[in-house]
Design a protein around this motif. Structure first.
Motif, PDB file in Angstrom:
ATOM      1  N   UNK A   3       0.813  -1.218   0.000  1.00 28.81           N
ATOM      2  CA  UNK A   3       0.000   0.000   0.000  1.00 28.81           C
ATOM      3  C   UNK A   3       0.846   1.269   0.000  1.00 28.81           C
ATOM      4  N   UNK A   4       2.156   1.142   0.168  1.00 25.50           N
ATOM      5  CA  UNK A   4       3.024   2.318   0.193  1.00 25.50           C
ATOM      6  C   UNK A   4       2.880   3.118  -1.104  1.00 25.50           C
ATOM      7  N   UNK A   5       2.588   4.386  -0.983  1.00 16.59           N
ATOM      8  CA  UNK A   5       2.449   5.247  -2.148  1.00 16.59           C
ATOM      9  C   UNK A   5       1.099   5.198  -2.830  1.00 16.59           C
ATOM     10  N   UNK A   6       0.187   4.374  -2.336  1.00 16.91           N
ATOM     11  CA  UNK A   6      -1.133   4.271  -2.957  1.00 16.91           C
ATOM     12  C   UNK A   6      -2.013   5.455  -2.565  1.00 16.91           C
ATOM     13  N   UNK A   7      -2.969   5.757  -3.437  1.00 18.03           N
ATOM     14  CA  UNK A   7      -3.993   6.749  -3.124  1.00 18.03           C
ATOM     15  C   UNK A   7      -5.236   6.097  -2.532  1.00 18.03           C
ATOM     16  N   UNK A   8      -5.420   4.818  -2.821  1.00 16.65           N
ATOM     17  CA  UNK A   8      -6.611   4.110  -2.355  1.00 16.65           C
ATOM     18  C   UNK A   8      -6.331   2.619  -2.334  1.00 16.65           C
ATOM     19  N   UNK A   9      -7.108   1.923  -1.510  1.00 19.59           N
ATOM     20  CA  UNK A   9      -7.028   0.464  -1.423  1.00 19.59           C
ATOM     21  C   UNK A   9      -8.427  -0.104  -1.641  1.00 19.59           C
ATOM     22  N   UNK A  10      -8.506  -1.141  -2.457  1.00 18.78           N
ATOM     23  CA  UNK A  10      -9.759  -1.868  -2.674  1.00 18.78           C
ATOM     24  C   UNK A  10      -9.543  -3.288  -2.181  1.00 18.78           C
ATOM     25  N   UNK A  11     -10.416  -3.733  -1.296  1.00 20.76           N
ATOM     26  CA  UNK A  11     -10.248  -5.012  -0.609  1.00 20.76           C
ATOM     27  C   UNK A  11     -11.340  -5.971  -1.046  1.00 20.76           C
ATOM     28  N   UNK A  12     -10.933  -7.059  -1.746  1.00 18.88           N
ATOM     29  CA  UNK A  12     -11.895  -8.045  -2.246  1.00 18.88           C
ATOM     30  C   UNK A  12     -11.506  -9.458  -1.809  1.00 18.88           C
ATOM     31  N   UNK A  13     -10.911  -9.556  -0.649  1.00 25.02           N
ATOM     32  CA  UNK A  13     -10.382 -10.831  -0.175  1.00 25.02           C
ATOM     33  C   UNK A  13     -11.508 -11.813   0.133  1.00 25.02           C
ATOM     34  N   UNK A  14     -11.245 -13.085  -0.127  1.00 20.29           N
ATOM     35  CA  UNK A  14     -12.225 -14.124   0.158  1.00 20.29           C
ATOM     36  C   UNK A  14     -11.865 -14.924   1.389  1.00 20.29           C
ATOM     37  N   UNK A  15     -12.567 -16.024   1.576  1.00 27.62           N
ATOM     38  CA  UNK A  15     -12.309 -16.898   2.710  1.00 27.62           C
ATOM     39  C   UNK A  15     -11.059 -17.730   2.447  1.00 27.62           C
ATOM     40  N   UNK A  16     -10.569 -18.386   3.496  1.00 26.41           N
ATOM     41  CA  UNK A  16      -9.412 -19.275   3.373  1.00 26.41           C
ATOM     42  C   UNK A  16      -9.650 -20.504   4.233  1.00 26.41           C
ATOM     43  N   UNK A  17      -9.214 -21.649   3.735  1.00 31.75           N
ATOM     44  CA  UNK A  17      -9.361 -22.886   4.492  1.00 31.75           C
ATOM     45  C   UNK A  17      -8.576 -22.802   5.793  1.00 31.75           C
ATOM     46  N   UNK A  18      -9.170 -23.306   6.855  1.00 31.87           N
ATOM     47  CA  UNK A  18      -8.548 -23.413   8.172  1.00 31.87           C
ATOM     48  C   UNK A  18      -8.275 -22.053   8.832  1.00 31.87           C
ATOM     49  N   UNK A  19      -8.824 -20.980   8.254  1.00 29.06           N
ATOM     50  CA  UNK A  19      -8.727 -19.659   8.889  1.00 29.06           C
ATOM     51  C   UNK A  19     -10.162 -19.181   9.090  1.00 29.06           C
ATOM     52  N   UNK A  20     -10.705 -19.281  10.302  1.00 29.46           N
ATOM     53  CA  UNK A  20     -12.128 -19.036  10.522  1.00 29.46           C
ATOM     54  C   UNK A  20     -12.617 -17.662  10.086  1.00 29.46           C
ATOM     55  N   UNK A  21     -11.816 -16.619  10.305  1.00 28.97           N
ATOM     56  CA  UNK A  21     -12.233 -15.266   9.930  1.00 28.97           C
ATOM     57  C   UNK A  21     -11.129 -14.587   9.111  1.00 28.97           C
ATOM     58  N   UNK A  22     -10.857 -15.166   7.960  1.00 27.69           N
ATOM     59  CA  UNK A  22      -9.803 -14.677   7.086  1.00 27.69           C
ATOM     60  C   UNK A  22     -10.050 -13.236   6.642  1.00 27.69           C
ATOM     61  N   UNK A  23     -11.287 -12.923   6.267  1.00 28.53           N
ATOM     62  CA  UNK A  23     -11.583 -11.576   5.786  1.00 28.53           C
ATOM     63  C   UNK A  23     -11.323 -10.540   6.874  1.00 28.53           C
ATOM     64  N   UNK A  24     -11.777 -10.840   8.073  1.00 28.40           N
ATOM     65  CA  UNK A  24     -11.580  -9.902   9.176  1.00 28.40           C
ATOM     66  C   UNK A  24     -10.101  -9.734   9.500  1.00 28.40           C
ATOM     67  N   UNK A  25      -9.348 -10.825   9.482  1.00 28.75           N
ATOM     68  CA  UNK A  25      -7.923 -10.771   9.775  1.00 28.75           C
ATOM     69  C   UNK A  25      -7.188  -9.920   8.753  1.00 28.75           C
ATOM     70  N   UNK A  26      -7.442 -10.177   7.477  1.00 28.75           N
ATOM     71  CA  UNK A  26      -6.777  -9.411   6.423  1.00 28.75           C
ATOM     72  C   UNK A  26      -7.203  -7.947   6.482  1.00 28.75           C
ATOM     73  N   UNK A  27      -8.471  -7.702   6.707  1.00 27.64           N
ATOM     74  CA  UNK A  27      -8.965  -6.328   6.768  1.00 27.64           C
ATOM     75  C   UNK A  27      -8.297  -5.550   7.887  1.00 27.64           C
TER      76      UNK A  27
END
Length: 204
Positions: free
Chosen positions: A57-81
């Motif tokens: 994200x260094x130098x970015x003007x904006x971030x778009x987050x479209x991450x999905x689920x992951x096996x064996x990670x119960x709350x992958x989206x929340x963790x990545x977010x």
């Protein structure tokens, strides 16, 4: 605009990256696989790793987050977010657009009536992940927009959608194409009136 897409190797994120690049934006995609649409800058890495995300994200003007689920990670989206938000705060990047899901937060009443109870029951775990994700976003202090699509399809783009903010009454249709969702994400990114809004979306 310089845009970092987290989770853009396929699906909606890849569609968004292509549209954004075609619109003249400078796009970087961060994904575990390191894949990205043709001629889009790609970075390989774990989006739950703070240093990886800070570099992306260094130098970015904006971030778009479209991450999905992951096996064996119960709350992958929340963790990545949570990781992305932390990296943006460190880097001083303010604009964030997040793909969530219809049914998350206070959008349950906007689900189609025939699907409402089935979806809320069958998708309880993914929606819990999205709820945690949205909680991180709304408390971040960033200039955020949350987009809550209905069921995603791979059909051709229609160029049409129905959008409802959290405060608007009404119900949505059961589906939206990934291409139309990607187009709406780009629209929202450029629309300052969407900042601080959670917007539900379907094709009709």
């Amino acid at each position: 605009m310089k845009i970092t897409v987290v989770g853009g190797s396929k699906g909606t994120g890849a569609e968004f990256a292509k549209l954004a690049q075609q619109a003249g934006h400078e796009v970087t995609v961060l994904s575990r696989s390191g894949q990205a649409p043709h001629s889009v800058r790609a970075l390989a890495g774990d989006a739950s790793d703070p240093q990886v995300v800070r570099d992306a994200v260094a130098g970015a003007d904006a971030v778009v987050l479209t991450v999905g689920a992951a096996k064996k990670v119960p709350q992958q989206r929340a963790l990545v977010t949570q990781t992305v938000i932390g990296a943006m705060q460190v880097a001083g990047v303010r604009r964030l657009v997040v793909q969530s899901s219809l049914g998350a937060g206070d959008s349950g009443s906007q689900l189609p009536g025939f699907l409402r109870f089935v979806m809320l029951l069958a998708l309880a775990k993914p929606l819990a992940d999205h709820n945690a994700q949205e909680a991180h976003v709304t408390s971040s202090g960033l200039a955020w927009t949350i987009v809550r699509p209905s069921g995603l399809t791979n059909n051709e783009a229609t160029g049409r959608w129905k959008a409802l903010t959290a405060s608007e009454a009404g119900t949505l249709g059961g589906t939206i194409t990934r291409s139309d969702l990607a187009a709406y994400l780009l629209h929202a990114l450029n629309d300052d009136s969407s900042i601080g809004q959670a917007i539900s979306l379907s094709n009709r």
